[in-house]
Design a protein around this motif. Structure first.
Motif, PDB file in Angstrom:
ATOM      1  N   LEU A  61       0.828  -1.204   0.000  1.00  0.00           N
ATOM      2  CA  LEU A  61       0.000   0.000   0.000  1.00  0.00           C
ATOM      3  C   LEU A  61       0.862   1.254   0.000  1.00  0.00           C
ATOM      4  O   LEU A  61       1.911   1.298   0.646  1.00  0.00           O
ATOM      5  CB  LEU A  61      -0.905   0.019   1.237  1.00  0.00           C
ATOM      6  CG  LEU A  61      -1.843  -1.174   1.443  1.00  0.00           C
ATOM      7  CD1 LEU A  61      -2.674  -0.960   2.696  1.00  0.00           C
ATOM      8  CD2 LEU A  61      -2.735  -1.376   0.235  1.00  0.00           C
ATOM      9  N   GLY A  62       0.383   2.276  -0.688  1.00  0.00           N
ATOM     10  CA  GLY A  62       1.022   3.570  -0.609  1.00  0.00           C
ATOM     11  C   GLY A  62       0.678   4.240   0.706  1.00  0.00           C
ATOM     12  O   GLY A  62      -0.272   3.853   1.399  1.00  0.00           O
ATOM     13  N   PRO A  63       1.443   5.268   1.104  1.00  0.00           N
ATOM     14  CA  PRO A  63       1.147   5.991   2.345  1.00  0.00           C
ATOM     15  C   PRO A  63      -0.274   6.533   2.348  1.00  0.00           C
ATOM     16  O   PRO A  63      -0.746   7.086   1.363  1.00  0.00           O
ATOM     17  CB  PRO A  63       2.173   7.135   2.336  1.00  0.00           C
ATOM     18  CG  PRO A  63       3.284   6.638   1.469  1.00  0.00           C
ATOM     19  CD  PRO A  63       2.629   5.805   0.412  1.00  0.00           C
ATOM     20  N   GLY A  64      -0.953   6.346   3.464  1.00  0.00           N
ATOM     21  CA  GLY A  64      -2.300   6.878   3.619  1.00  0.00           C
ATOM     22  C   GLY A  64      -3.396   6.056   2.992  1.00  0.00           C
ATOM     23  O   GLY A  64      -4.573   6.402   3.112  1.00  0.00           O
ATOM     24  N   VAL A  65      -3.069   4.942   2.317  1.00  0.00           N
ATOM     25  CA  VAL A  65      -4.097   4.124   1.669  1.00  0.00           C
ATOM     26  C   VAL A  65      -4.723   3.185   2.701  1.00  0.00           C
ATOM     27  O   VAL A  65      -4.009   2.432   3.364  1.00  0.00           O
ATOM     28  CB  VAL A  65      -3.510   3.306   0.502  1.00  0.00           C
ATOM     29  CG1 VAL A  65      -4.569   2.389  -0.098  1.00  0.00           C
ATOM     30  CG2 VAL A  65      -2.961   4.244  -0.569  1.00  0.00           C
ATOM     31  N   PRO A  66      -6.043   3.208   2.869  1.00  0.00           N
ATOM     32  CA  PRO A  66      -6.694   2.324   3.838  1.00  0.00           C
ATOM     33  C   PRO A  66      -6.935   0.935   3.264  1.00  0.00           C
ATOM     34  O   PRO A  66      -6.692   0.688   2.079  1.00  0.00           O
ATOM     35  CB  PRO A  66      -8.030   3.034   4.097  1.00  0.00           C
ATOM     36  CG  PRO A  66      -8.335   3.710   2.798  1.00  0.00           C
ATOM     37  CD  PRO A  66      -6.995   4.127   2.227  1.00  0.00           C
ATOM     38  N   VAL A  67      -7.408   0.043   4.110  1.00  0.00           N
ATOM     39  CA  VAL A  67      -7.805  -1.283   3.652  1.00  0.00           C
ATOM     40  C   VAL A  67      -9.332  -1.375   3.651  1.00  0.00           C
ATOM     41  O   VAL A  67     -10.011  -0.819   4.520  1.00  0.00           O
ATOM     42  CB  VAL A  67      -7.216  -2.410   4.518  1.00  0.00           C
ATOM     43  CG1 VAL A  67      -5.745  -2.587   4.232  1.00  0.00           C
ATOM     44  CG2 VAL A  67      -7.452  -2.173   6.000  1.00  0.00           C
ATOM     45  N   LEU A  68      -9.844  -2.061   2.637  1.00  0.00           N
ATOM     46  CA  LEU A  68     -11.262  -2.406   2.555  1.00  0.00           C
ATOM     47  C   LEU A  68     -11.429  -3.712   3.320  1.00  0.00           C
ATOM     48  O   LEU A  68     -10.758  -4.702   3.022  1.00  0.00           O
ATOM     49  CB  LEU A  68     -11.673  -2.574   1.103  1.00  0.00           C
ATOM     50  CG  LEU A  68     -13.129  -2.951   0.816  1.00  0.00           C
ATOM     51  CD1 LEU A  68     -14.049  -1.794   1.183  1.00  0.00           C
ATOM     52  CD2 LEU A  68     -13.289  -3.306  -0.660  1.00  0.00           C
TER      53      LEU A  68
END
Length: 250
Positions: free
Chosen positions: A203-210
């Motif tokens: 994941l890139g910085p700041g990307v959340p998980v679904l």
């Protein structure tokens, strides 16, 4: 408005307008200092904000690049449970995924966000089963799946073993343990990614998980009426989206 907010807003607008297209670099810190007539600290706070928002991606010793946003893959809102030769699965979109790392099984305290779902008390033990699922052709990780099972039900049984046999834990629950047929309920949400999730899913910085949280409820046997498993799957929220039909009320 603080000066770094103003700089962040100006850069955000430039990215949105395409002044800095995806995959290209924004100006260097020296150039931004001159452009906005402010300190390096101000520039760094502004860029850090855009990084947290997922708009840019710092590259080690390579400046800061505008993040690319490929078209998201649909993750259908599916209310059916299916079955194939490997056992139950809960969406057509995951049928072809396979483990890309050896599954792990352990025991530990129940996580705070799962305690209430399992009807346990803080500190009570659970069996934890982790799977890293991905594309068998490329090995790319697509989904992380963790099952939490109450230790008072699962410890010392086949459910705590690394290999649970054909059909997995659900066949063991419904067959040998006599807890079935199982009922399942699911919830879709999103949250910040942990460090391990960000690493495994790239994941890139700041990307959340679904997240999809599914509970399995026993309808028979010694565990009748209990939640016998909570399964939490996580995906890259920047790559997947939930789709569902909208029907007109006639």
């Amino acid at each position: 408005m603080a000066r770094w907010h103003e700089v962040a807003q100006a850069l955000r607008e430039a990215v949105t307008a395409g002044t800095y297209p995806p995959g290209t670099k924004i100006p260097t810190e020296d150039q931004l200092e001159e452009q906005f007539a402010c300190s390096r600290t101000t520039i760094r706070r502004a860029v850090a904000q855009l990084t947290a928002e997922g708009l840019v991606l710092p590259v080690r010793r390579g400046g800061t690049t505008v993040r690319e946003h490929p078209e998201r893959q649909p993750f259908a809102l599916d209310t059916h449970v299916y079955r194939d030769e490997l056992g139950y699965y809960f969406s057509r979109t995951v049928q072809d995924l396979r483990p890309v790392q050896p599954p792990t099984v352990g025991q530990g305290p129940c996580p705070p966000d799962v305690v209430a779902l399992l009807g346990l008390q803080t500190g009570e033990l659970v069996i934890i089963r982790d799977r890293v699922m991905g594309e068998p052709e490329t090995g790319r990780v697509v989904q992380l799946a963790t099952s939490y099972l109450p230790a008072d039900l699962a410890a010392g049984t086949v459910l705590a073993e690394a290999d649970t046999g054909s059909g997995g834990i659900y066949d063991r629950m419904e067959g040998e343990l006599g807890w079935g047929p199982l009922d399942w309920h699911g919830v879709i949400a999103a949250r910040a990614a942990s460090a391990d999730e960000a690493r495994l899913l790239r994941l890139g910085p700041g990307v959340p998980v679904l997240t999809v949280t599914r509970t399995a409820i026993a309808t028979a046997g010694s565990a009748e009426g209990r939640v016998v498993e909570v399964n939490v799957t996580r995906r890259d929220a920047s790559r997947f989206e939930v789709r569902y039909p909208i029907r007109r009320d006639v």
